[in-house]
Design a protein around this motif. Sequence first.
Motif, mmCIF file in Angstrom:
data_model
loop_
_atom_site.group_PDB
_atom_site.id
_atom_site.type_symbol
_atom_site.label_atom_id
_atom_site.label_comp_id
_atom_site.label_asym_id
_atom_site.label_seq_id
_atom_site.Cartn_x
_atom_site.Cartn_y
_atom_site.Cartn_z
ATOM 1 N N LYS A 10 0.844 -1.194 0.000
ATOM 2 C CA LYS A 10 0.000 0.000 0.000
ATOM 3 C C LYS A 10 0.883 1.248 0.000
ATOM 4 O O LYS A 10 1.953 1.271 0.607
ATOM 5 C CB LYS A 10 -0.920 -0.002 1.221
ATOM 6 N N TYR A 43 -2.934 -12.516 9.287
ATOM 7 C CA TYR A 43 -3.799 -12.149 8.158
ATOM 8 C C TYR A 43 -4.243 -10.695 8.289
ATOM 9 O O TYR A 43 -4.235 -9.948 7.316
ATOM 10 C CB TYR A 43 -5.003 -13.094 8.112
ATOM 11 N N SER A 44 -4.588 -10.294 9.486
ATOM 12 C CA SER A 44 -5.024 -8.923 9.727
ATOM 13 C C SER A 44 -3.891 -7.927 9.456
ATOM 14 O O SER A 44 -4.092 -6.901 8.798
ATOM 15 C CB SER A 44 -5.500 -8.796 11.170
ATOM 16 N N ASN A 47 -3.144 -7.782 5.629
ATOM 17 C CA ASN A 47 -4.125 -6.979 4.884
ATOM 18 C C ASN A 47 -3.974 -5.486 5.121
ATOM 19 O O ASN A 47 -4.400 -4.684 4.292
ATOM 20 C CB ASN A 47 -5.547 -7.418 5.225
ATOM 21 N N SER A 48 -3.380 -5.099 6.229
ATOM 22 C CA SER A 48 -3.193 -3.671 6.495
ATOM 23 C C SER A 48 -1.992 -3.087 5.747
ATOM 24 O O SER A 48 -1.893 -1.877 5.593
ATOM 25 C CB SER A 48 -3.055 -3.423 7.995
ATOM 26 N N ASN A 51 -1.809 -4.684 -0.656
ATOM 27 C CA ASN A 51 -3.005 -4.664 -1.506
ATOM 28 C C ASN A 51 -3.213 -6.046 -2.118
ATOM 29 O O ASN A 51 -2.231 -6.720 -2.439
ATOM 30 C CB ASN A 51 -2.851 -3.659 -2.654
ATOM 31 N N PRO A 52 -4.466 -6.444 -2.320
ATOM 32 C CA PRO A 52 -4.682 -7.702 -3.056
ATOM 33 C C PRO A 52 -4.186 -7.547 -4.496
ATOM 34 O O PRO A 52 -4.237 -6.456 -5.073
ATOM 35 C CB PRO A 52 -6.198 -7.904 -3.015
ATOM 36 N N ASN A 96 -4.043 -14.379 -5.264
ATOM 37 C CA ASN A 96 -4.792 -13.191 -4.858
ATOM 38 C C ASN A 96 -3.996 -12.287 -3.917
ATOM 39 O O ASN A 96 -4.175 -11.080 -3.913
ATOM 40 C CB ASN A 96 -6.101 -13.591 -4.162
ATOM 41 N N SER A 97 -3.108 -12.873 -3.127
ATOM 42 C CA SER A 97 -2.383 -12.100 -2.128
ATOM 43 C C SER A 97 -0.960 -11.748 -2.544
ATOM 44 O O SER A 97 -0.391 -10.779 -2.039
ATOM 45 C CB SER A 97 -2.328 -12.881 -0.815
#
Length: 144
Positions: A10, A43-44, A47-48, A51-52, A96-97
């Motif tokens: 990000k 995982y949390s 995701n922070s 970006n996917p 996806n990740s």
Amino acid sequence: MRTFYLFEIKENILKNYKNNYEELYSLLENIHYLKTEDIVLGYSIFNSIVNPIKKDDYNEYIKRKNLDNESYICYNYTHTINDFYYDESTKMIINNSHIKIKSNKNIPSFFYNIRNFNNIFVCDFNNHDYFLLNETIYTSCINA
């Protein structure tokens, strides 16, 4: 054989770690090696900061870039280069990740395709290597 993991970081996170990619690498490495019972927390955090991956966009772009390459094969989201002339054997899987690249080269051909995407951070957890792709891969000013 090297295994690279590519993440789309990000923008705000990249700015925070601009002068210290080692901390960003360390964070991703810790998530990579998390125990199963800690996966929800990992995982949390993941995701922070990441970006996917736009799987279909990346997939189509890589296909278009390698369409004329005789040593290139694509099946779904798996791309392979077996180039005996340049002694390269590389397999790339778009998830996806993240994107995973296994190669016998330090700089696989797919890096040159992906370098145009923004904020791609490359990690090789086995060799403790990391870099921001578009700052590291040479971009020629001559169009071939």
